[in-house]
Motif scaffolding. Structure first.
Motif, PDB file in Angstrom:
ATOM      1  N   ARG A 122       0.844  -1.205   0.000  1.00  0.00           N
ATOM      2  CA  ARG A 122       0.000   0.000   0.000  1.00  0.00           C
ATOM      3  C   ARG A 122       0.885   1.264   0.000  1.00  0.00           C
ATOM      4  O   ARG A 122       0.594   2.228  -0.685  1.00  0.00           O
ATOM      5  N   PRO A 127      -3.028   2.453  -2.425  1.00  0.00           N
ATOM      6  CA  PRO A 127      -4.105   1.549  -2.035  1.00  0.00           C
ATOM      7  C   PRO A 127      -5.055   1.169  -3.175  1.00  0.00           C
ATOM      8  O   PRO A 127      -5.790   0.208  -3.088  1.00  0.00           O
ATOM      9  N   GLU A 128      -5.029   1.954  -4.255  1.00  0.00           N
ATOM     10  CA  GLU A 128      -6.005   1.698  -5.323  1.00  0.00           C
ATOM     11  C   GLU A 128      -5.614   0.480  -6.157  1.00  0.00           C
ATOM     12  O   GLU A 128      -4.464   0.074  -6.168  1.00  0.00           O
ATOM     13  N   PHE A 129      -6.581  -0.090  -6.837  1.00  0.00           N
ATOM     14  CA  PHE A 129      -6.278  -1.257  -7.662  1.00  0.00           C
ATOM     15  C   PHE A 129      -5.550  -0.803  -8.929  1.00  0.00           C
ATOM     16  O   PHE A 129      -5.725   0.326  -9.388  1.00  0.00           O
ATOM     17  N   PRO A 228      -3.523  -4.319  -2.840  1.00  0.00           N
ATOM     18  CA  PRO A 228      -2.992  -4.863  -1.586  1.00  0.00           C
ATOM     19  C   PRO A 228      -3.976  -5.893  -1.015  1.00  0.00           C
ATOM     20  O   PRO A 228      -5.177  -5.655  -0.998  1.00  0.00           O
TER      21      PRO A 228
ATOM     22  N   LEU B  46     -10.948   2.657   2.712  1.00  0.00           N
ATOM     23  CA  LEU B  46      -9.664   3.244   2.314  1.00  0.00           C
ATOM     24  C   LEU B  46      -8.608   2.181   2.034  1.00  0.00           C
ATOM     25  O   LEU B  46      -7.450   2.510   1.782  1.00  0.00           O
ATOM     26  N   ARG B  49      -9.614  -3.628  -2.558  1.00  0.00           N
ATOM     27  CA  ARG B  49      -9.745  -3.438  -3.992  1.00  0.00           C
ATOM     28  C   ARG B  49     -10.536  -2.187  -4.386  1.00  0.00           C
ATOM     29  O   ARG B  49     -10.387  -1.672  -5.481  1.00  0.00           O
ATOM     30  N   ALA B  51     -10.459   0.652  -2.618  1.00  0.00           N
ATOM     31  CA  ALA B  51      -9.924   1.783  -1.854  1.00  0.00           C
ATOM     32  C   ALA B  51      -9.915   3.074  -2.659  1.00  0.00           C
ATOM     33  O   ALA B  51     -10.102   4.163  -2.117  1.00  0.00           O
ATOM     34  N   GLN B  52      -9.724   2.949  -3.966  1.00  0.00           N
ATOM     35  CA  GLN B  52      -9.660   4.151  -4.792  1.00  0.00           C
ATOM     36  C   GLN B  52     -10.977   4.930  -4.704  1.00  0.00           C
ATOM     37  O   GLN B  52     -10.978   6.160  -4.706  1.00  0.00           O
TER      38      GLN B  52
END
Lengths: 300, 419
Positions: A122, A127-129, A228, B46, B49, B51-52
């Motif tokens: 992360r 954190p984004e895919f 993550p 946050l 998968r 989180a964005q």
């Protein structure tokens, strides 16, 4: 339940080709992760609960290498070699300290590192895919075999996994280092007494296990979202494969992975709402009839 | 004669001390009301998968909160956002929501949870009586079902039923024109996926009665591998596919379906595709996927919307998402409601929010309304179009008609026994 769909598939060559290939793809990817898990257990007697993290790192290493170089081969290599190095460092620094300890202690340490590794990913990649994207060489129409659909990239994936299975199997059975590893698994004290550095063997085996999981992650990167924690679900399925095949058995991991792949593939047609359940049900049936798994050996 | 003070505590001081003590012990509410800052709690996702989307919710909230604070705050009180990660787990979302109110002293909640968590936070709002605005959950029943209704909760989000009515109308037109009778569905196996798909199919069949669903797939939320789902759909040989997969699940699915050339074998209607989250992440975006608008800065095609999209991108160096505009709108509503109520008291703000219409960059006609009877957002820009692999990604969005949405939504509510 849609048994009609399953029956009609079993009598259609096109459907058989598509679903069997689909089962092989799922199975071979699972095999690469599970075989590392089973190898580490077989030699080091450690249930490596952090193994899914190496699959995750393999995918991220591959994506980064691909973005930097544009070379798919280098991406795969980075995923495999990077996780091997990571495995070696992890084993020497942490895991080697919990060998022979209570299994709960080992699980706790591994689980702590699952969380730590997820946070590391992360911090480094966000954190984004993310998506690696399919290399241009494989952005081609699928092959049609007997009317069934087979993507060329998946043929590569199956091929690489098969080569890994053969090399691993032959290497352990025939090579000198393979014999030493097997000896260390049976009697580490004797191997040590013969002047062989067991620490090196353990580190090497852990690195090899990590490398196989990393290779699986790198191969999956072009077709799966990277995030993550992505290793966790793969880890659970790999455990199922390992348990079905028999803890410590490489052949068992291969057969278990293929069976799970085919169960998922054909099960999605006949039991669309019970595909996951089917997998667990199969595991229960195997364990009830053979508590050590299909190819597992009784531990004295 | 001069008065001399006797040693010790005077009667006046004793009374003053007792008075102060009584106030501080008996009235935490009074103390809170006088606090300069107002804390607003926000559980959202946050990590993991999606989180964005959670991060983009937080960003959008902060973008608007900064504007409100720069203009003097909510009724003169600066907003302090307390934002926590629920990791997308309903039990964690509920725990955090409760803690935000009881321990952190938050006076309001912005619930930035997906449908899986929003129902849990809703129950916390019911229990604590705190003002709560749901900003991400699209499952229609959250506000449409009267059993869920509480006077202190609102939903500032597009709704599944609205999307389904507009999407099905759009899809039925294409189905009739191209003769697409055999359809498959592939949606995530939880409340939002099941509800939205059921509603889309309901209206698709209403608008195009010849349509038949020949295959259904329900992959679990955050499933890593869709190979078996893709091949199952290919086996069924549908002419069209509907999906409400979203975020990383959708991009993963597209990557895997792409190598089976699925997009050349059928028309694909993916309601959640036209969001920058998915549009910019998929490396080999197929041309011609039909999608509902989520957030794109070219729809609604107004300078206000484009300016908001640009401002977000300039601040965060990334595109906003569907969750961004919804969260931004929630802060806009709060600001206007507090002005109308001339108070930050939750009960008074809730009364002011009910039926409130505000100017908004995301409104179909430049305004959006918090509908009084079910506390849900209406009047937002909603439409469908087809994708191209570069900006503006969906160049030809056909706007939905709110008059039709209201009529059919009312019928749907009646059929569900909600009215």
């Amino acid at each position: 339940m849609d048994l009609d769909a399953l029956a009609s598939c079993l009598t259609s060559p096109a459907c058989l080709v598509t679903q069997t290939t689909s089962g092989l793809i799922i199975g071979m990817l699972l095999f690469l992760v599970a075989v590392g898990l089973t190898l580490i257990f077989g030699v080091l007697k450690v249930v490596n609960f952090s193994h899914g993290a190496f699959y995750m790192f393999g995918a991220y290493f591959a994506m980064t290498a691909y973005q930097l170089t544009g070379s798919f081969a280098l991406a795969i290599l980075s995923g495999a070699v990077g996780t091997a190095l990571l495995g070696l460092i992890f084993e020497r620094a942490f895991m080697s300290r919990v060998y022979g300890r209570d299994v709960l202690m080992q699980l706790l340490v591994c689980y702590a590192f699952v969380l730590i590794f997820d946070d590391v990913v992360r911090m480094i990649w966000g954190p984004e895919f993310r998506s690696m994207g399919m290399p241009a060489a494989f952005q081609v129409p699928p092959l049609f075999i007997a009317g069934g659909v087979v993507p060329p990239y998946y043929l590569l994936l199956i091929g690489v996994a098969l080569v890994a299975a053969v090399v691993l199997g032959l290497g352990l059975a025939r090579s000198r280092i393979g014999k030493v590893i097997r000896a260390a698994a049976h009697n580490p004290g004797m191997v040590s007494a013969l002047g062989i550095n067991t620490g090196l063997i353990y580190g090497g085996v852990f690195a090899l296990g990590g490398m196989l999981a990393g290779l699986a992650g790198a191969l999956a990167a072009p077709v799966r979202s990277l995030t993550p924690g992505m290793g966790f679900s793969v880890l659970i399925e790999s455990f199922i494969v390992t348990v079905i095949g028999g803890m410590g058995s490489i052949l068992g991991a291969l057969i278990g992975a293929l069976l799970i792949g085919l169960i998922r593939s054909f099960g999605s047609l006949g039991f669309p709402l019970f595909t996951e359940g089917l997998m667990y049900l199969f595991m229960v049936i195997v364990l009830v009839s053979r508590p050590t798994g299909l190819f597992g050996k009784e531990v004295a | 004669m001069t008065r001399t003070r006797k040693p010790g505590i005077s009667r006046r001081s004793t009374l003053a001390l007792m008075g102060a003590g009584a106030v501080s012990f008996a009235a935490p509410w009074a103390a809170r009301a006088q606090a300069k800052t107002i804390k607003i709690g926000m559980p959202t996702i946050l990590s993991g998968r999606v989180a964005q989307l959670g991060t983009s919710s937080r960003n959008a909230v902060m973008l608007e909160v900064e504007k409100v604070n720069a203009a003097g705050g909510l009724a003169g009180r600066q907003i302090e956002m307390v934002i926590r990660d629920s990791k997308g787990q309903p039990q964690e979302a509920a725990r955090i929501a409760r803690e935000l109110v009881n321990t952190d002293g938050c006076e309001m909640l912005l619930d930035g949870e997906a449908s899986s968590g929003s129902f849990a936070v809703h129950e916390v709002a019911r229990d604590l009586g705190v003002l709560c605005i749901h900003t991400c959950s699209e499952a229609s029943s959250l506000t449409a079902d009267p059993k869920q209704h509480i006077p202190n909760a609102f939903r500032c989000v597009r709704q599944g039923i609205h999307d389904s009515i507009v999407g099905a109308g759009y899809a039925a037109g294409i189905a009739k024109a191209k003769g697409l009778k055999k359809w498959a569905t592939c949606s995530p196996d939880y409340a939002y996926g099941r509800d939205t798909t059921g509603e889309f199919v309901l209206y698709l069949k209403k608008f195009a009665p010849d349509v038949e669903i020949i295959s259904e797939s329900w992959p679990k939320l955050f499933q890593p591998d869709y190979t078996e789902v893709v091949t199952k759909i290919l086996q069924a040989k549908p002419q069209a596919l509907y999906s409400c997969l979203w975020g990383g699940d959708l991009t993963s699915y597209i990557d895997q379906a792409n190598i089976y050339a699925m997009f050349t074998q059928m028309e694909v209607f993916a309601v959640n595709m036209a969001d920058y989250t998915a549009l910019t992440v998929v490396k080999n975006l197929p041309k011609g996927i039909h999608s509902g608008d989520r957030y794109i800065k070219t729809f609604p095609p107004t300078p206000e919307n484009a300016a908001w999209g640009d401002a977000y991108r300039a601040k965060y160096n990334e595109y906003p998402t569907n969750w961004s505009w919804q969260n931004a709108t929630a802060v806009m509503f709060l600001n206007e409601a507090v002005k109308k109520a001339n108070s930050t008291d939750g009960k008074k703000v809730a009364e002011a929010l009910t039926g409130l219409t505000i100017k908004c960059p995301f409104g179909a006609d430049g305004t959006v309304t918090m509908r009084a009877d079910d506390h849900t957002l209406v009047g937002y820009a909603i439409g469908w179009g087809t994708t191209i692999p570069q900006e503006p990604y969906v160049p030809d969005v056909k706007a939905g008609d709110w008059k039709t949405i209201f009529e059919l939504e009312a019928e749907w509510k009646k059929s569900k026994g909600y009215t």
